[in-house]
Every structure is written in structure tokens, then in C-alpha cells.
Design an enzyme around this catalytic site. Structure first.
Site, PDB file in Angstrom:
ATOM      1  N   ASP A 149     -16.201 -13.957  61.208  1.00 39.74           N
ATOM      2  CA  ASP A 149     -16.320 -13.826  59.878  1.00 39.74           C
ATOM      3  C   ASP A 149     -15.526 -12.597  59.545  1.00 39.74           C
ATOM      4  O   ASP A 149     -15.920 -11.794  58.712  1.00 39.74           O
ATOM      5  CB  ASP A 149     -17.708 -13.694  59.467  1.00 39.74           C
ATOM      6  CG  ASP A 149     -18.747 -14.822  59.947  1.00 39.74           C
ATOM      7  OD1 ASP A 149     -18.322 -15.956  59.713  1.00 39.74           O
ATOM      8  OD2 ASP A 149     -19.575 -14.567  60.824  1.00 39.74           O
ATOM      9  N   LYS A 160     -10.593 -14.458  58.784  1.00 38.32           N
ATOM     10  CA  LYS A 160      -9.364 -15.221  59.169  1.00 38.32           C
ATOM     11  C   LYS A 160      -8.961 -16.075  57.966  1.00 38.32           C
ATOM     12  O   LYS A 160      -7.617 -16.423  58.065  1.00 38.32           O
ATOM     13  CB  LYS A 160      -9.721 -16.119  60.402  1.00 38.32           C
ATOM     14  CG  LYS A 160      -9.702 -15.236  61.578  1.00 38.32           C
ATOM     15  CD  LYS A 160     -10.207 -16.149  62.842  1.00 38.32           C
ATOM     16  CE  LYS A 160     -11.241 -17.184  62.682  1.00 38.32           C
ATOM     17  NZ  LYS A 160     -12.557 -16.309  63.085  1.00 38.32           N
ATOM     18  N   GLY A 170     -16.931 -20.788  59.530  1.00 34.57           N
ATOM     19  CA  GLY A 170     -17.151 -20.860  58.144  1.00 34.57           C
ATOM     20  C   GLY A 170     -15.928 -19.976  57.437  1.00 34.57           C
ATOM     21  O   GLY A 170     -15.966 -18.705  57.536  1.00 34.57           O
ATOM     22  N   HIS A 171     -14.923 -20.575  56.989  1.00 30.46           N
ATOM     23  CA  HIS A 171     -13.853 -19.880  56.183  1.00 30.46           C
ATOM     24  C   HIS A 171     -14.059 -19.909  54.745  1.00 30.46           C
ATOM     25  O   HIS A 171     -14.287 -20.778  54.121  1.00 30.46           O
ATOM     26  CB  HIS A 171     -12.634 -20.696  56.419  1.00 30.46           C
ATOM     27  CG  HIS A 171     -12.053 -20.186  57.704  1.00 30.46           C
ATOM     28  ND1 HIS A 171     -10.895 -21.201  58.497  1.00 30.46           N
ATOM     29  CD2 HIS A 171     -12.321 -19.412  58.767  1.00 30.46           C
ATOM     30  CE1 HIS A 171     -10.735 -20.739  59.669  1.00 30.46           C
ATOM     31  NE2 HIS A 171     -11.372 -19.879  59.789  1.00 30.46           N
ATOM     32  N   GLN A 212     -14.245 -18.770  65.041  1.00 28.21           N
ATOM     33  CA  GLN A 212     -15.110 -17.900  65.853  1.00 28.21           C
ATOM     34  C   GLN A 212     -14.266 -16.760  66.172  1.00 28.21           C
ATOM     35  O   GLN A 212     -13.371 -16.466  65.249  1.00 28.21           O
ATOM     36  CB  GLN A 212     -16.028 -18.758  66.728  1.00 28.21           C
ATOM     37  CG  GLN A 212     -17.078 -19.455  66.575  1.00 28.21           C
ATOM     38  CD  GLN A 212     -16.707 -20.914  66.252  1.00 28.21           C
ATOM     39  OE1 GLN A 212     -15.746 -21.692  66.914  1.00 28.21           O
ATOM     40  NE2 GLN A 212     -16.859 -21.427  65.104  1.00 28.21           N
TER      41      GLN A 212
HETATM   42  P1  IMP Z   1     -22.754 -22.221  68.055  1.00 26.89           P
HETATM   43  O1  IMP Z   1     -21.408 -22.082  67.812  1.00 26.89           O
HETATM   44  O2  IMP Z   1     -23.440 -23.188  66.723  1.00 26.89           O
HETATM   45  O3  IMP Z   1     -23.384 -23.054  69.264  1.00 26.89           O
HETATM   46  O4  IMP Z   1     -23.520 -20.893  67.990  1.00 26.89           O
HETATM   47  C1  IMP Z   1     -23.246 -19.983  68.702  1.00 26.89           C
HETATM   48  C2  IMP Z   1     -23.242 -18.627  68.443  1.00 26.89           C
HETATM   49  O5  IMP Z   1     -21.980 -18.496  67.602  1.00 26.89           O
HETATM   50  C3  IMP Z   1     -24.210 -18.169  67.447  1.00 26.89           C
HETATM   51  O6  IMP Z   1     -24.452 -16.958  67.629  1.00 26.89           O
HETATM   52  C4  IMP Z   1     -23.412 -18.459  66.029  1.00 26.89           C
HETATM   53  O7  IMP Z   1     -24.172 -17.520  64.915  1.00 26.89           O
HETATM   54  C5  IMP Z   1     -21.979 -17.933  66.401  1.00 26.89           C
HETATM   55  N1  IMP Z   1     -21.084 -18.527  65.578  1.00 26.89           N
HETATM   56  C6  IMP Z   1     -20.628 -19.770  65.539  1.00 26.89           C
HETATM   57  N2  IMP Z   1     -19.601 -19.917  64.836  1.00 26.89           N
HETATM   58  C7  IMP Z   1     -19.482 -18.820  63.908  1.00 26.89           C
HETATM   59  C8  IMP Z   1     -18.618 -18.470  63.025  1.00 26.89           C
HETATM   60  O8  IMP Z   1     -17.797 -19.192  62.345  1.00 26.89           O
HETATM   61  N3  IMP Z   1     -18.683 -17.017  62.562  1.00 26.89           N
HETATM   62  C9  IMP Z   1     -19.639 -16.286  63.078  1.00 26.89           C
HETATM   63  N4  IMP Z   1     -20.497 -16.632  64.340  1.00 26.89           N
HETATM   64  C10 IMP Z   1     -20.675 -17.932  64.576  1.00 26.89           C
END
Ligand code: IMP
Length: 427
Positions: free
Chosen positions: A13, A16, A40-41, A223
Site C-alpha cells: 500500500d 505502486k 489493492g491498487h 504486495q
Molecule cells: P494473503 O496475501 O491474503 O495471504 O495475506 C497475507 C498477509 O499479506 C496479510 O497480512 C495481508 O494483510 C497482507 N497483504 C496481502 N496483500 C496485501 C496488499 O496488497 N497490501 C498490503 N498487505 C497485503
């Protein structure tokens, strides 16, 4: 012509989407190489806000070919929801290309993601519940379903049956959930096959040819560094490779073709989900950052955890990604503070650490050591040249730059596409 990688430097977040979108006019391909619809972009174009979860942000730029690489996990229902949503707003999505080797998020993996989190209780990861972890686990366990399997009905059924053999035991006996019928899963997946077929390609070959022809390829990481399964704060990470190495494995482009690595770094720090976060604020200052920076998850709507800038993390991101340029985002959110704290190292049990501690235990016990930089009050959102920033804002940027091991090439001063100060062109 170059291949350029964009990665998040912190826990995601960082902005990007906006950086990728700004480069959109100067690149030919934007490739998503890892993750899925956990990303989430948010991209703001001419006052219109687009929240993208799965599609590469290049989808909003007509001259760009957006590519979903082999390293991505794809939920087809989400993919076509997002495509339909954009088409309804007049965005042409027909250029989208999907790797034949990308893995599909089967409906049972969404169920497993959620029930596993519930089962873990206080040890939960705080996942987005989108089936990401179980799908990557299937990939590594060699029971995953790939895009290309949609084109061979017999193989698809065999693979789904194979995957469900063990999962149905776990679902019914451990989690007390109903059994999943392989035939239903196959029917659901095949329901997409006609729409998927024209998008599918050998994307590694496509990108190699594009680079050979002198075109520019932007590899967009989902991420971020500290959520990377190898280099992040394991186990509180996502399940994919979100760093520069993942750009190669997740796209099929060789490391020797990459010319530039741009890391996006927020002027403060945020995190969603569980896990250690040394500079986290539990007081009014944290609430101020959350409100001013509008720090709520794009995918889940969860309030983000907020804290001050952490230079140790910046340095670490520079190292593991081979960063050539940083984009420092959301500097405007720090406007109006008398003094701006910057974490320059950690105290772990009386020992100073200037680099990321080697063990998870030490990172959990890291107490930030702060330097306090003088703040500024002027509205900076209209500033487009570095010299026009207030002196203390300039000093903040230069001081932070001196701590993180690579130059800061762009500074974000507001959410809109053009609200940036460019010190060095990224392409
Ligand atoms: P997962 O990717 O759903 O397996 O979640 C694993 C961890 O990555 C959790 O702490 C999520 O909140 C975090 N996470 C996954 N995608 C994002 C993103 O795009 N931005 C911020 N945190 C993320």
C-alpha cells in the site's frame, strides 16, 4: 530497451499503482508477476478513482498491453468481475494477456483460507481471505490447477479430483465443512473457458520478443518486500515472491534483462494484518496518519496499522531488491507536524541494530531509535519542483535518502496522477 521492476519497499500500500500508472505512457507492457486479488491498487485518473485488485494497473492506459504473468494466482470470477466493471465505465480491456502457466484460485481454496485462519485463532496471519496462500501451497505441492488446464477437460477433472482427495478429508474431518464435489468445481471453471481462451499466451515468449524488438516492459510487484515469502517478516507474509527475484520467476524474463529497480516507499509506514511492526503507533499520532493518509485497505476495507518512517526497512529493501531508484510517496500526509520522527535503528535488549535483525525474535523485540526532523506547515500538493518544497520538507527527503542507500527520484505530494515532484526520470 529496458525491463523495469517496480516493488513495494515496506508492507504494501505504498502507492505502486499510481507510480505504475504514471509510467504507463512510456511503457509498452505492464506485467503483474506475483500475488492475486489480495492486492489493492487505487489509481486516480482525472478525478476518477479506480480500485484494481487483480488487473495490472496498465489496463487504464490504452497504449499498454497488460499481462498477468505465470507467478500470479487468478480467481477467474474476480478477473471477469473486474473486467466487466471497467468495461461498464468505458475502459477497453481487450488487450489483456494471461499466462497459460498462471495458477487458478479454485473455490475450495477460498474456503480453506478462511477456515484455516479461524482455526489458527491467535496465531492467525490476518490474510485477505482470497485463497492466495492455499493456492500457492497447491502450486508447490504440485496439485495446482493452471490456466492451460481449462483447455483439456479430462486433465482438468483429474487434477481437481486429485487436489480434492486430501482437501475433502481435511474440510470434513478437521473443519467440519461440507465436502466439495469435483464435478461442480470443473463446471464452474469451464464456465469461463470461452472468455479466457483469447487472452491466453506464452507470456515469457511474448515479453522476450517485445524486449528484443526494443519495447519497454514494466514488471509490477504486488504486495511488498516485507510481505515476501522469503525476505519478509515470515510467517506474517503473503505466499509469493514480491521482491525483484520474483519479477524474473513470475514473468519468465531473465535477470540480465532488468535495467532498473524502482521501490515505492511511503514517507511513513503502514501494515494490514498481523505481525511485527517496530514503529507502529497506538496513539493519536497513529490515528492522525490513518485519517490524513486515508489508510484503509483497498481490498478488505480494514483500517491499516500506522507508524513513522523506518530507515532500517528502507535500507533492507534497497539491499534485497537491488533498488536503483526510490519513489517516496505521500509526503503531503506529514505536513503540519512540528517534528517528524524517523526511525534510524533498533534497540534490541540494549544492543543497537542498524540493519534488520537476523531473527524473528529480535525483530519482534525491536524498539525504534528515533531522530526528530523539523516539520513544515505549507500545503505542498501543488508543488511540482523540488526547489519549491518548503526547506524542511526538502531536508526530510534528503535526510531519508542519505539513510536508505539509493536515490529518491520521485516524491508524491498528493493522490492524483500528476501530483508528484520528479527529481530523476524513471525511464
Ligand atoms: P494473503 O496475501 O491474503 O495471504 O495475506 C497475507 C498477509 O499479506 C496479510 O497480512 C495481508 O494483510 C497482507 N497483504 C496481502 N496483500 C496485501 C496488499 O496488497 N497490501 C498490503 N498487505 C497485503
Amino acid at each position: 530497451m529496458p525491463a523495469i521492476v517496480i516493488v513495494g519497499a515496506q508492507w504494501g500500500d505504498e502507492g505502486k499503482g499510481k507510480a505504475t500508472d504514471q509510467l504507463g505512457n512510456r511503457v509498452d507492457y505492464v506485467v503483474k508477476f506475483n500475488g492475486g486479488n489480495n492486492a489493492g491498487h487505487t489509481v486516480v485518473v482525472g478525478g476518477d478513482k479506480y480500485a484494481l485488485h487483480l488487473l495490472p494497473s496498465g489496463i487504464l492506459t490504452p497504449a499498454v498491453t497488460p499481462v498477468i504473468g505465470n507467478g500470479v494466482v487468478v480467481d477467474l470470477a474476480v478477473l471477469f468481475d473486474e473486467v466487466d466493471g471497467l468495461e461498464a465505465r468505458g475502459v477497453d480491456t481487450s488487450r489483456l494477456v494471461l499466462s497459460a502457466n498462471a495458477h487458478l484460485i479454485a473455490p475450495y481454496n477460498c474456503v480453506l483460507d478462511k477456515v484455516t485462519e479461524r482455526f489458527l485463532g491467535s496465531r492467525r496471519i490476518g490474510t485477505t481471505g482470497r485463497g492466495i496462500g492455499p493456492t500457492y501451497a497447491d502450486k508447490m505441492n504440485r496439485v495446482g490447477i493452471r490456466v492451460q488446464d481449462l483447455f483439456d477437460e479430462k486433465i482438468l477433472l483429474q487434477k481437481v479430483e486429485g487436489a480434492l482427495e486430501l482437501k475433502n478429508q481435511v474440510l470434513t474431518k478437521v473443519y467440519n465443512r461440507r465436502m466439495v464435489d469435483p464435478g461442480e468445481v470443473v463446471d464452474e471453471l469451464l464456465g469461463f473457458v470461452d472468455r479466457v481462451r483469447p487472452m491466453v499466451a506464452d507470456t515469457s515468449l511474448l515479453l522476450e520478443r517485445a524486449l528484443d524488438a526494443g519495447q519497454t516492459v514494466l514488471l509490477e510487484g504486488g504486495q511488498a518486500t516485507l510481505l515476501d515469502v522469503d525476505h519478509g517478516t515470515y510467517p506474517f507474509v503473503t505466499s509469493s515472491s514480491a521482491t525483484t527475484g520474483g519479477a524474473c520467476t513470475g514473468s519468465g524474463i531473465a535477470p540480465t534483462r532488468i535495467d532498473r529497480v524502482v521501490a515505492i516507499l511511503k514517507a511513513y509506514t503502514t501494515r494490514v494484518g498481523e505481525g511485527p511492526f517496530p514503529t507502529e503507533l497506538h496513539d493519536a499520532a497513529g490515528e492522525h496518519l490513518r485519517k490524513t493518509g486515508w489508510e484503509y485497505g483497498t481490498t478488505t476495507g480494514r483500517p491499516r496499522r500506522c507508524g513513522w518512517f523506518d530507515a532500517v526497512i528502507g535500507r533492507y529493501a534497497a539491499r534485497v531488491n537491488g533498488v536503483t531508484d526510490f519513489v517516496l510517496t505521500k509526503l503531503d500526509v506529514l505536513t503540519g507536524l512540528e517534528r517528524v520522527p524517523v526511525c534510524v535503528g533498533y534497540d534490541v535488549g540494549g544492543v543497537r541494530h542498524d540493519e534488520m535483525p537476523m531473527t524473528q525474535t529480535d525483530f519482534h523485540h525491536a524498539t525504534p531509535i528515533y531522530e526528530h526532523l523539523p516539520g513544515w506547515w505549507e500545503d505542498i500538493s501543488g508543488v511540482r519542483s523540488f526547489d519549491d518544497l518548503p526547506a524542511n520538507a526538502q531536508a526530510y527527503v534528503r535526510t531519508v535518502e542519505g539513510m536508505i542507500g539509493a536515490r529518491i527520484s520521485v516524491v508524491g505530494v498528493g493522490p492524483d496522477r500528476d501530483e508528484s515532484v520528479v527529481l530523476h526520470d524513471l525511464i
